[in-house]
Write a protein that holds these residues in place. Sequence first.
Motif, PDB file in Angstrom:
ATOM      1  N   UNK A 145       0.836  -1.203   0.000  1.00  0.00           N
ATOM      2  CA  UNK A 145       0.000   0.000   0.000  1.00  0.00           C
ATOM      3  C   UNK A 145       0.866   1.246   0.000  1.00  0.00           C
ATOM      4  N   UNK A 146       1.974   1.227   0.746  1.00  0.00           N
ATOM      5  CA  UNK A 146       2.875   2.377   0.738  1.00  0.00           C
ATOM      6  C   UNK A 146       3.405   2.639  -0.664  1.00  0.00           C
ATOM      7  N   UNK A 147       3.786   1.578  -1.370  1.00  0.00           N
ATOM      8  CA  UNK A 147       4.282   1.739  -2.739  1.00  0.00           C
ATOM      9  C   UNK A 147       3.188   2.280  -3.664  1.00  0.00           C
ATOM     10  N   UNK A 148       1.970   1.788  -3.476  1.00  0.00           N
ATOM     11  CA  UNK A 148       0.844   2.273  -4.282  1.00  0.00           C
ATOM     12  C   UNK A 148       0.592   3.754  -4.014  1.00  0.00           C
ATOM     13  N   UNK A 149       0.698   4.167  -2.753  1.00  0.00           N
ATOM     14  CA  UNK A 149       0.473   5.565  -2.391  1.00  0.00           C
ATOM     15  C   UNK A 149       1.508   6.476  -3.032  1.00  0.00           C
ATOM     16  N   UNK A 150       2.753   6.010  -3.113  1.00  0.00           N
ATOM     17  CA  UNK A 150       3.792   6.792  -3.786  1.00  0.00           C
ATOM     18  C   UNK A 150       3.388   7.061  -5.234  1.00  0.00           C
ATOM     19  N   UNK A 151       2.911   6.029  -5.920  1.00  0.00           N
ATOM     20  CA  UNK A 151       2.491   6.192  -7.315  1.00  0.00           C
ATOM     21  C   UNK A 151       1.306   7.135  -7.426  1.00  0.00           C
ATOM     22  N   UNK A 152       0.341   6.993  -6.526  1.00  0.00           N
ATOM     23  CA  UNK A 152      -0.873   7.821  -6.587  1.00  0.00           C
ATOM     24  C   UNK A 152      -0.562   9.288  -6.330  1.00  0.00           C
ATOM     25  N   UNK A 153       0.295   9.563  -5.358  1.00  0.00           N
ATOM     26  CA  UNK A 153       0.625  10.946  -5.016  1.00  0.00           C
ATOM     27  C   UNK A 153       1.490  11.613  -6.081  1.00  0.00           C
ATOM     28  N   UNK A 154       2.184  10.814  -6.857  1.00  0.00           N
ATOM     29  CA  UNK A 154       3.053  11.375  -7.879  1.00  0.00           C
ATOM     30  C   UNK A 154       2.379  11.642  -9.205  1.00  0.00           C
ATOM     31  N   UNK A 155       1.107  11.288  -9.333  1.00  0.00           N
ATOM     32  CA  UNK A 155       0.411  11.419 -10.618  1.00  0.00           C
ATOM     33  C   UNK A 155      -0.864  12.249 -10.437  1.00  0.00           C
ATOM     34  N   UNK A 156      -0.968  13.355 -11.147  1.00  0.00           N
ATOM     35  CA  UNK A 156      -2.151  14.214 -11.064  1.00  0.00           C
ATOM     36  C   UNK A 156      -3.189  13.896 -12.137  1.00  0.00           C
ATOM     37  N   UNK A 157      -2.781  13.187 -13.188  1.00  0.00           N
ATOM     38  CA  UNK A 157      -3.691  12.962 -14.317  1.00  0.00           C
ATOM     39  C   UNK A 157      -4.874  12.086 -13.911  1.00  0.00           C
ATOM     40  N   UNK A 158      -4.625  11.012 -13.160  1.00  0.00           N
ATOM     41  CA  UNK A 158      -5.749  10.146 -12.796  1.00  0.00           C
ATOM     42  C   UNK A 158      -6.745  10.881 -11.895  1.00  0.00           C
ATOM     43  N   UNK A 159      -6.262  11.844 -11.114  1.00  0.00           N
ATOM     44  CA  UNK A 159      -7.165  12.643 -10.278  1.00  0.00           C
ATOM     45  C   UNK A 159      -8.044  13.528 -11.157  1.00  0.00           C
ATOM     46  N   UNK A 160      -7.450  14.110 -12.195  1.00  0.00           N
ATOM     47  CA  UNK A 160      -8.225  14.926 -13.130  1.00  0.00           C
ATOM     48  C   UNK A 160      -9.312  14.099 -13.804  1.00  0.00           C
ATOM     49  N   UNK A 161      -8.965  12.905 -14.245  1.00  0.00           N
ATOM     50  CA  UNK A 161      -9.934  12.033 -14.916  1.00  0.00           C
ATOM     51  C   UNK A 161     -11.073  11.668 -13.964  1.00  0.00           C
ATOM     52  N   UNK A 162     -10.731  11.326 -12.719  1.00  0.00           N
ATOM     53  CA  UNK A 162     -11.762  10.949 -11.759  1.00  0.00           C
ATOM     54  C   UNK A 162     -12.656  12.140 -11.411  1.00  0.00           C
ATOM     55  N   UNK A 163     -12.070  13.320 -11.298  1.00  0.00           N
ATOM     56  CA  UNK A 163     -12.871  14.526 -11.051  1.00  0.00           C
ATOM     57  C   UNK A 163     -13.903  14.737 -12.157  1.00  0.00           C
ATOM     58  N   UNK A 164     -13.495  14.507 -13.395  1.00  0.00           N
ATOM     59  CA  UNK A 164     -14.417  14.685 -14.524  1.00  0.00           C
ATOM     60  C   UNK A 164     -15.581  13.701 -14.423  1.00  0.00           C
TER      61      UNK A 164
END
Length: 375
Positions: free
Chosen positions: A273-292
């Motif tokens: 989970x820690x490794x997954x969190x590193x990937x999630x925090x480093x990427x803004x594009x998937x957040x933009x897609x989910x916001x849409x």
Amino acid sequence: MPAASARPSASHGQSLRDRLPAFPWDKLEPYKKTAAAHPDGIVDLSVGTPVDPVPELVQKALMDAADSPGYPTVWGTLALRDAITGWLERRLGARDVTHHHVLPVVGSKELVAWLPTQLGLGPGDKVAYPRLAYPTYEVGARLARADYEVYDDPRELDPSGLKLLWLNSPSNPTGRVLSKEDLAGIVSWAREHGVLLVSDECYLELGWDADPVSVLHPDVNEGSYDGVVAVHSLSKRSNLAGYRAAFIAGDPTVLGPLLEIRKHGGMMTPAPTQAAAVAALGDDEHVRVQRERYAARREALRGALLGHGFRIEHSEASLYLWATRDESCWDTVSHLAGLGILVAPGDFYGEAGDRFVRVALTATDERVRAAVARL
């Protein structure tokens, strides 16, 4: 004569249960059965659990870290702490954030429920939280046997005995966002009275009609983290509710002792989970897609509810619409259940919500279309 058994008695277990309120979601079960009986199936807009896929880069990071036979650390890997501090500065505008300003937690609900206990609060100490609020703030105070009270404006509270002040902006359930000026005023008030301020900001990246600001922003805290802690989660913005990935950030004199307590308690975020969190925090594009995705669902549901005779208050951010037909929330729940739509009654979040329902945006596009058609 043998020594008496030290095993806890049934009455001891009962006393522990007596410290907690009834679990509110159990009351919704009959309405869930009604909604599920709809010929086209239930549209569940009640709990607010993510339904969209976990981003592929996050899944890959989790799988790449699957061979993790050793114990993880409570403070997290260097990579995780770097990812958190980088995100705080990039996204929230925080300044001069070091590893001593951050602490991973095992999902934000765990932190909220146990923070008063971990802070050493108890009888005679007071915890305050918004009049309409996430029920776990009260649960946390009860677990610590601390006193608790609700507020409309925290600056109107009696500060004597007040040890922990919860803020929640954007709010669950109302979606209300506190202005930068209000946040700054509350931070100043809390410091003046020596009250620890903890701001639950788990919906901060989901602003619609407002741009939420963190208490970690220098315009709010005057460039100091003294007496201020923020709570953040990857559950909603990255669809990681099943991963239990969250963190707190702020005053190192608060986080340092919490780190030691959590080491003793074994409160470790799993290494994958820690490794997954590193990937999630480093990427803004998937957040933009989910916001849409959420923005489109919000627009569709909002229009349908207004057309059905609802009034919507606040809801300028977060994953919910705070809606009313100016009747008992349970009458509204029953009405919508008859249409196969399940929502959360407003009184789950405090007596002041007894004429509102909380409508979550967390359903698939297909289920949202079904709800819109029924309304």
